[in-house]
Design a protein around this motif. Structure first.
Motif, PDB file in Angstrom:
ATOM      1  N   PRO A   1       4.534 -28.260  26.276  1.00  9.12           N
ATOM      2  CA  PRO A   1       4.409 -26.817  26.008  1.00  9.12           C
ATOM      3  C   PRO A   1       5.740 -26.068  26.092  1.00  9.12           C
ATOM      4  CG  PRO A   1       3.331 -27.396  28.081  1.00  9.12           C
ATOM      5  CD  PRO A   1       3.744 -28.678  27.435  1.00  9.12           C
ATOM      6  N   ILE A   2       6.639 -26.509  26.935  1.00 10.53           N
ATOM      7  CA  ILE A   2       7.944 -25.845  27.041  1.00 10.53           C
ATOM      8  C   ILE A   2       8.746 -26.067  25.765  1.00 10.53           C
ATOM      9  CG2 ILE A   2      10.152 -25.839  28.275  1.00 10.53           C
ATOM     10  CD1 ILE A   2       8.518 -26.505  30.823  1.00 10.53           C
ATOM     11  N   GLU A   3       8.725 -27.298  25.250  1.00 15.08           N
ATOM     12  CA  GLU A   3       9.461 -27.581  24.012  1.00 15.08           C
ATOM     13  C   GLU A   3       8.814 -26.881  22.815  1.00 15.08           C
ATOM     14  OE1 GLU A   3      11.040 -31.416  23.274  1.00 15.08           O
ATOM     15  OE2 GLU A   3      11.173 -31.867  25.409  1.00 15.08           O
ATOM     16  N   ARG A   4       7.483 -26.787  22.800  1.00 16.74           N
ATOM     17  CA  ARG A   4       6.818 -26.046  21.719  1.00 16.74           C
ATOM     18  C   ARG A   4       7.241 -24.592  21.743  1.00 16.74           C
ATOM     19  NH1 ARG A   4       1.957 -28.577  23.214  1.00 16.74           N
ATOM     20  NH2 ARG A   4       1.210 -26.578  23.956  1.00 16.74           N
ATOM     21  N   ALA A   5       7.296 -23.983  22.945  1.00 12.18           N
ATOM     22  CA  ALA A   5       7.720 -22.590  23.068  1.00 12.18           C
ATOM     23  C   ALA A   5       9.176 -22.435  22.630  1.00 12.18           C
ATOM     24  CB  ALA A   5       7.544 -22.114  24.509  1.00 12.18           C
ATOM     25  N   ALA A   6      10.019 -23.396  22.966  1.00 12.92           N
ATOM     26  CA  ALA A   6      11.427 -23.339  22.552  1.00 12.92           C
ATOM     27  C   ALA A   6      11.545 -23.414  21.037  1.00 12.92           C
ATOM     28  CB  ALA A   6      12.212 -24.476  23.207  1.00 12.92           C
ATOM     29  N   ARG A   7      10.700 -24.240  20.404  1.00  8.30           N
ATOM     30  CA  ARG A   7      10.699 -24.311  18.936  1.00  8.30           C
ATOM     31  C   ARG A   7      10.278 -22.977  18.335  1.00  8.30           C
ATOM     32  NH1 ARG A   7       8.126 -29.846  16.573  1.00  8.30           N
ATOM     33  NH2 ARG A   7       9.533 -31.294  17.581  1.00  8.30           N
ATOM     34  N   GLU A   8       9.214 -22.405  18.874  1.00 10.49           N
ATOM     35  CA  GLU A   8       8.704 -21.134  18.358  1.00 10.49           C
ATOM     36  C   GLU A   8       9.728 -20.010  18.517  1.00 10.49           C
ATOM     37  OE1 GLU A   8       4.962 -20.615  20.347  1.00 10.49           O
ATOM     38  OE2 GLU A   8       4.091 -22.368  19.362  1.00 10.49           O
ATOM     39  N   ALA A   9      10.551 -20.088  19.555  1.00  9.44           N
ATOM     40  CA  ALA A   9      11.584 -19.082  19.793  1.00  9.44           C
ATOM     41  C   ALA A   9      12.886 -19.432  19.067  1.00  9.44           C
ATOM     42  CB  ALA A   9      11.841 -18.949  21.292  1.00  9.44           C
ATOM     43  N   ASN A  10      12.854 -20.490  18.261  1.00  5.07           N
ATOM     44  CA  ASN A  10      14.028 -20.972  17.514  1.00  5.07           C
ATOM     45  C   ASN A  10      15.193 -21.366  18.421  1.00  5.07           C
ATOM     46  OD1 ASN A  10      12.924 -20.823  14.932  1.00  5.07           O
ATOM     47  ND2 ASN A  10      13.323 -18.622  14.873  1.00  5.07           N
TER      48      ASN A  10
END
Length: 176
Positions: free
Chosen positions: A32-41
């Motif tokens: 979930p942390i990496e998914r959030a980082a992707r979403e935040a570019n």
């Protein structure tokens, strides 16, 4: 004798770990942390980031570089130079295809096909490459383990990488 055997075994284990590390995708989509980082570019998503651009790594022996430009639907052309001093290098061109974190590089006119790891910001060659790849390298040079980071995101920037070979010196490696 035992010390030599242990040192050899240790070196093999270290090389094995490095090869496994290089082939492992650098992004865990389930995290979930990496998914959030992707979403935040904050982290590139290799699935939505085409590899077009210029990649390089400068080091004491010179500059390793890779250019990638689009060619048709889903395909690419590339050119690559790996430097090992002023005279010793590998240089080749070919076609590439992307499949998520994998970038398959097929060199023209030789039996060299490499499956590199692509994470959206860098390209890493495996620790072992096919024997046929030696044809584009000088003696004591290899594409094994070469890693380059993105320094340009456009086709125009990719076209700035020029041949160092005498026959076509100065010509773009990713010719249109």
């Amino acid at each position: 004798m035992k010390q030599t055997a242990l040192l050899g075994l240790s070196a093999l284990l270290l090389l094995s770990c490095r090869e496994q590390e290089a082939e492992r995708p650098s992004i865990d989509a389930a995290n979930p942390i990496e998914r959030a980082a992707r979403e935040a570019n904050l982290v590139e998503d290799p699935d939505s980031s085409p590899p077009t651009g210029l990649y390089e790594r400068r080091h004491i022996s010179g500059r390793d570089a890779l250019c990638i430009v689009p060619q048709g639907l889903g395909g690419y052309r590339f050119g690559m130079i790996a430097s090992f001093g002023t005279e010793l290098m590998c240089q080749g061109q070919g076609t590439a295809t992307q499949n998520g974190t994998r970038l398959k590089l097929v060199f023209s006119d030789i039996q060299c096909e490499i499956e590199a790891v692509y994470d959206g910001r860098s390209v890493r060659m495996p620790g072992t490459v096919p024997a046929g790849c030696a044809e584009i390298c000088g003696p004591r040079a290899s594409l094994s383990g070469v890693a380059v980071s993105r320094v340009g995101w456009s086709e125009d920037e990719a076209m700035t990488l020029q041949s160092r070979r005498e026959a076509d010196r100065g010509q773009p490696l990713c010719q249109r």
